[in-house]
Motif scaffolding. Structure first.
Motif, short mmCIF file in Angstrom:
data_model
loop_
_atom_site.label_atom_id
_atom_site.label_comp_id
_atom_site.label_asym_id
_atom_site.label_seq_id
_atom_site.Cartn_x
_atom_site.Cartn_y
_atom_site.Cartn_z
N UNK A 1 -5.62 144.60 36.42
CA UNK A 1 -5.15 145.31 37.61
C UNK A 1 -6.26 145.51 38.64
N UNK A 2 -7.51 145.75 38.17
CA UNK A 2 -8.59 146.09 39.09
C UNK A 2 -9.77 145.12 39.04
N UNK A 3 -10.44 145.04 37.91
CA UNK A 3 -11.70 144.32 37.84
C UNK A 3 -11.59 142.86 38.26
N UNK A 4 -10.52 142.20 37.85
CA UNK A 4 -10.39 140.78 38.13
C UNK A 4 -10.04 140.47 39.58
N UNK A 5 -9.85 141.51 40.39
CA UNK A 5 -9.45 141.28 41.79
C UNK A 5 -10.64 141.10 42.72
N UNK A 6 -11.87 141.23 42.21
CA UNK A 6 -13.05 141.06 43.07
C UNK A 6 -13.97 139.98 42.51
N UNK A 7 -14.68 139.35 43.39
CA UNK A 7 -15.68 138.35 43.04
C UNK A 7 -16.61 138.19 44.25
N UNK A 8 -17.73 137.53 44.05
CA UNK A 8 -18.64 137.26 45.16
C UNK A 8 -19.48 136.04 44.82
N UNK A 9 -20.10 135.46 45.84
CA UNK A 9 -20.90 134.26 45.65
C UNK A 9 -22.38 134.56 45.83
N UNK A 10 -23.23 133.88 45.06
CA UNK A 10 -24.68 133.97 45.18
C UNK A 10 -25.27 132.57 45.21
N UNK A 11 -26.50 132.46 45.70
CA UNK A 11 -27.21 131.19 45.67
C UNK A 11 -28.36 131.30 44.68
N UNK A 12 -28.42 130.35 43.76
CA UNK A 12 -29.48 130.39 42.75
C UNK A 12 -30.79 129.85 43.33
N UNK A 13 -31.80 129.72 42.46
CA UNK A 13 -33.13 129.30 42.92
C UNK A 13 -33.14 127.89 43.51
N UNK A 14 -32.12 127.10 43.18
CA UNK A 14 -32.01 125.74 43.70
C UNK A 14 -31.20 125.68 45.00
N UNK A 15 -30.73 126.86 45.43
CA UNK A 15 -29.94 126.91 46.65
C UNK A 15 -28.47 126.58 46.45
N UNK A 16 -28.08 126.46 45.18
CA UNK A 16 -26.69 126.14 44.88
C UNK A 16 -25.86 127.41 44.80
N UNK A 17 -24.68 127.38 45.39
CA UNK A 17 -23.81 128.56 45.43
C UNK A 17 -22.87 128.58 44.23
N UNK A 18 -22.69 129.77 43.68
CA UNK A 18 -21.73 129.92 42.60
C UNK A 18 -21.03 131.27 42.73
N UNK A 19 -19.77 131.30 42.31
CA UNK A 19 -18.97 132.51 42.41
C UNK A 19 -19.00 133.26 41.09
N UNK A 20 -19.25 134.56 41.17
CA UNK A 20 -19.36 135.40 39.98
C UNK A 20 -18.12 136.27 39.83
N UNK A 21 -17.73 136.52 38.57
CA UNK A 21 -16.56 137.33 38.27
C UNK A 21 -16.96 138.44 37.29
N UNK A 22 -16.18 139.49 37.26
CA UNK A 22 -16.50 140.64 36.41
C UNK A 22 -16.41 140.31 34.93
N UNK A 23 -17.20 141.03 34.15
CA UNK A 23 -17.16 140.95 32.69
C UNK A 23 -17.29 142.38 32.15
N UNK A 24 -16.70 142.65 30.98
CA UNK A 24 -16.74 144.02 30.44
C UNK A 24 -18.16 144.46 30.11
N UNK A 25 -18.42 145.76 30.30
CA UNK A 25 -19.75 146.31 30.04
C UNK A 25 -19.91 146.63 28.56
N UNK A 26 -19.96 145.56 27.79
CA UNK A 26 -20.14 145.65 26.34
C UNK A 26 -21.47 145.01 25.99
N UNK A 27 -22.21 145.63 25.09
CA UNK A 27 -23.47 145.08 24.61
C UNK A 27 -23.19 144.21 23.39
N UNK A 28 -23.69 142.98 23.43
CA UNK A 28 -23.51 142.04 22.33
C UNK A 28 -24.85 141.70 21.70
N UNK A 29 -24.85 141.45 20.39
CA UNK A 29 -26.06 141.06 19.68
C UNK A 29 -25.83 139.74 18.96
#
Length: 306
Positions: free
Chosen positions: A235-263
């Motif tokens: 309903x909420x989290x999946x409705x937003x995203x944004x784009x960033x450029x990495x160190x190589x100047x390549x653009x990628x779109x990021x999406x939300x993920x749950x705030x869970x710690x994994x080991x």
């Protein structure tokens, strides 16, 4: 002959010293930088004491650490990350088979008691947009981490984008952030709360767990925007995203993920996978979970990855 015997004895002594040093550090854990206190002051020492060994911890932005591990520039027995993304890097590198949830948290906005805006933050609440208005005050110094190398740097952007919708305040995320990748606001993960405590910044993005551990004041946010509740994802989290450029100047779109710690236990663990698994089991034990709780962390959510 005597010289050869002496040389051999010295060689064996050197080997013995090396083995002794190696045995002194029986677990090495790499973790998301926000976990510094719980790892280095609680879980690590408790595990070392229970196992009559030694603990070594190294923390920084989870994505950055995952890339260092994947490229084998550093090694660890166990990697503990927030969100699944950094774990996928190690999975793709063939260094892990699975990752299990060990704790969870939520996004908050922490503020400095030394800030000139402290009283305004203290009077604000996540139940309305008052905290957003304080955060968008011209001249306020806001700190966050790099969205390329650290999940928290991504999550505060998601939170602010969700806040725009939740409080009906279009454009306020851009006003606060000054751009997704704004170097004026970005600090290394390990130093952000230190800057907040010293008053170098007025407010900072934080996880409730780390902020509680540091005994810093913060604004708690509703589930619709704090990324803590998987039930809010569709309903909420999946409705937003944004784009960033990495160190190589390549653009990628990021999406939300749950705030869970994994080991996860790494296949190239310097002290062996058995030692790594013992530490993961300790984190999931009653004692380990109590230590997480004492440091402000919530119980693990969801199932294992992969």
């Amino acid at each position: 002959m005597r010289k050869r015997l002496v040389a051999a004895a010295l060689c064996l002594a050197g080997i013995g010293a090396t083995l002794s040093v190696q045995a002194a550090t029986d677990i090495r854990v790499t973790y998301a930088g926000s976990m510094g206190k719980v790892m280095d002051q609680s879980l690590g020492p408790a595990f070392a004491k229970a196992n009559e060994g030694h603990y070594e911890g190294q923390g920084q932005g989870a994505y950055g650490m995952a890339r260092l591990l994947a490229s084998k520039k550093i090694t660890a027995d166990v990697f503990v990350s927030i969100t699944p993304g950094p774990m996928q890097i190690l999975k793709d590198a063939g260094l892990i088979d699975n990752a299990v949830p060990v704790a969870s948290t939520s996004m908050v906005v922490a503020w400095s008691p030394k800030s000139q805006y402290a009283q305004q933050f203290a009077a604000s609440s996540g139940s309305n947009d008052s905290w957003l208005k304080v955060l968008s005050t011209p001249g306020l110094r806001f700190g966050r981490t790099d969205p390329i190398n650290d999940p928290k740097g991504q999550n505060i952007i998601f939170t602010l984008l969700l806040a725009e919708k939740y409080y009906h305040q279009p454009g306020i995320a851009e006003k606060i952030l000054g751009g997704v990748q704004n170097p004026a606001q970005v600090s290394l993960e390990g130093g952000l709360l230190t800057r907040l405590e010293s008053g170098q910044v007025d407010a900072a993005a934080g996880y409730e767990s780390e902020v509680k551990s540091a005994h810093l004041p913060y604004v708690a946010l509703p589930d619709e925007i704090n990324l803590s509740n998987p039930d809010q994802a569709r309903k909420w989290y999946d409705t937003v995203s944004f784009a960033v450029k990495d160190s190589k100047g390549e653009s990628k779109t990021l999406h939300t993920q749950p705030l869970v710690y994994y080991a996860a236990v790494l296949k190239n663990a310097p002290h062996g996978t058995q030692a790594g698994q013992a530490f993961v089991d300790f984190m999931l034990s009653k004692t380990g979970q109590q230590l997480y709780q004492q440091n402000g962390y919530a119980a693990p959510k969801g199932g294992a990855l992969y």
